[in-house]
Design a protein around this motif. Structure first.
Motif, PDB file in Angstrom:
ATOM      1  N   PHE A   1      43.226  36.266  56.419  1.00 26.00           N
ATOM      2  CA  PHE A   1      43.746  35.395  55.361  1.00 26.00           C
ATOM      3  C   PHE A   1      42.864  34.147  55.334  1.00 26.00           C
ATOM      4  O   PHE A   1      42.186  33.825  56.312  1.00 26.00           O
ATOM      5  CB  PHE A   1      45.230  35.045  55.544  1.00 26.00           C
ATOM      6  CG  PHE A   1      45.595  34.407  56.857  1.00 26.00           C
ATOM      7  CD1 PHE A   1      45.343  33.053  57.109  1.00 26.00           C
ATOM      8  CD2 PHE A   1      46.201  35.146  57.849  1.00 26.00           C
ATOM      9  CE1 PHE A   1      45.700  32.464  58.304  1.00 26.00           C
ATOM     10  CE2 PHE A   1      46.564  34.561  59.060  1.00 26.00           C
ATOM     11  CZ  PHE A   1      46.305  33.220  59.275  1.00 26.00           C
ATOM     12  N   PRO A   2      42.821  33.439  54.183  1.00 24.98           N
ATOM     13  CA  PRO A   2      41.982  32.237  54.107  1.00 24.98           C
ATOM     14  C   PRO A   2      42.557  31.119  54.976  1.00 24.98           C
ATOM     15  O   PRO A   2      43.751  30.832  54.913  1.00 24.98           O
ATOM     16  CB  PRO A   2      42.011  31.870  52.620  1.00 24.98           C
ATOM     17  CG  PRO A   2      43.234  32.515  52.070  1.00 24.98           C
ATOM     18  CD  PRO A   2      43.486  33.728  52.916  1.00 24.98           C
ATOM     19  N   ALA A   3      41.687  30.514  55.806  1.00 28.61           N
ATOM     20  CA  ALA A   3      42.156  29.473  56.727  1.00 28.61           C
ATOM     21  C   ALA A   3      40.991  28.610  57.170  1.00 28.61           C
ATOM     22  O   ALA A   3      39.823  28.974  57.001  1.00 28.61           O
ATOM     23  CB  ALA A   3      42.814  30.117  57.941  1.00 28.61           C
ATOM     24  N   VAL A   4      41.338  27.459  57.731  1.00 29.55           N
ATOM     25  CA  VAL A   4      40.352  26.607  58.404  1.00 29.55           C
ATOM     26  C   VAL A   4      40.816  26.471  59.859  1.00 29.55           C
ATOM     27  O   VAL A   4      42.002  26.483  60.155  1.00 29.55           O
ATOM     28  CB  VAL A   4      40.201  25.209  57.751  1.00 29.55           C
ATOM     29  CG1 VAL A   4      39.567  25.330  56.390  1.00 29.55           C
ATOM     30  CG2 VAL A   4      41.533  24.504  57.658  1.00 29.55           C
ATOM     31  N   SER A   5      39.856  26.375  60.748  1.00 27.30           N
ATOM     32  CA  SER A   5      40.142  26.269  62.167  1.00 27.30           C
ATOM     33  C   SER A   5      40.118  24.807  62.600  1.00 27.30           C
ATOM     34  O   SER A   5      39.216  24.073  62.252  1.00 27.30           O
ATOM     35  CB  SER A   5      39.108  27.063  62.959  1.00 27.30           C
ATOM     36  OG  SER A   5      39.391  26.997  64.332  1.00 27.30           O
ATOM     37  N   VAL A   6      41.132  24.406  63.365  1.00 18.58           N
ATOM     38  CA  VAL A   6      41.192  23.047  63.880  1.00 18.58           C
ATOM     39  C   VAL A   6      40.441  23.028  65.207  1.00 18.58           C
ATOM     40  O   VAL A   6      40.837  23.665  66.164  1.00 18.58           O
ATOM     41  CB  VAL A   6      42.650  22.601  64.118  1.00 18.58           C
ATOM     42  CG1 VAL A   6      42.720  21.214  64.695  1.00 18.58           C
ATOM     43  CG2 VAL A   6      43.444  22.693  62.832  1.00 18.58           C
ATOM     44  N   LEU A   7      39.342  22.328  65.241  1.00 18.57           N
ATOM     45  CA  LEU A   7      38.553  22.223  66.473  1.00 18.57           C
ATOM     46  C   LEU A   7      38.270  20.805  66.822  1.00 18.57           C
ATOM     47  O   LEU A   7      38.228  19.945  66.029  1.00 18.57           O
ATOM     48  CB  LEU A   7      37.229  22.981  66.329  1.00 18.57           C
ATOM     49  CG  LEU A   7      37.368  24.494  66.222  1.00 18.57           C
ATOM     50  CD1 LEU A   7      36.025  25.121  65.922  1.00 18.57           C
ATOM     51  CD2 LEU A   7      37.917  25.061  67.504  1.00 18.57           C
TER      52      LEU A   7
END
Length: 156
Positions: free
Chosen positions: A150-156
């Motif tokens: 699914f479309p997402a951004v990763s918190v890093l």
């Protein structure tokens, strides 16, 4: 639903959440959460057991990001009930949060990261939690699809 039936339902779904939390940790967390008034019914109908509500929370946030519909289908409950259970567990975790989550010694993370990576002024670390997007960005949307498809951004 009786306590015995909820044990079966959570046990059926336990294989799904076991990669996130071990059974011992799950049981200890249930014991702690059961002490809170938020899990006591104030109306005529009894609440589902804490283990069932926590299982719902873990499936929603541990496996599916924030997909309440899939969680509702897996648990055999209503879409709104997923929100209700997750709100209760979130409140309870925040209630215990300051007792359970603590900062390292001042500068400890900074020194650890600097020694291993050379990065300076780091104040903390995150585990790469995914934040689900409602839709991929236009133009380069395919680069935003995560390993969970699914479309997402990763918190890093």
């Amino acid at each position: 639903m009786s306590s015995g039936m909820s044990d079966i339902v959570v046990s059926m779904n336990y294989d799904i959440i076991s990669h996130r939390m071990g059974r011992t940790t799950f049981e200890r967390l249930v014991e702690r959460l059961e002490t809170l008034d938020i899990f006591e019914s104030t109306g005529r109908k009894p609440q589902r057991p804490v283990r069932y509500q926590l299982g719902c929370f873990l499936i929603r946030f541990g496996m599916r990001g924030s997909d309440t519909l899939t969680t509702a289908q897996m648990m055999g409950i209503g879409h709104g009930t997923v929100h209700l259970y997750c709100d209760r567990v979130t409140w309870a975790l925040r209630h215990f949060g300051l007792q359970w989550v603590q900062w390292t010694q001042r500068g400890g993370t900074r020194a650890w990261v600097h020694a291993r990576t050379g990065l300076t002024h780091c104040v903390g670390l995150l585990d790469g939690t995914l934040i689900q997007l409602t839709a991929p960005p236009r133009g380069s949307g395919s680069t935003f699809f995560c390993r969970k498809k699914f479309p997402a951004v990763s918190v890093l």
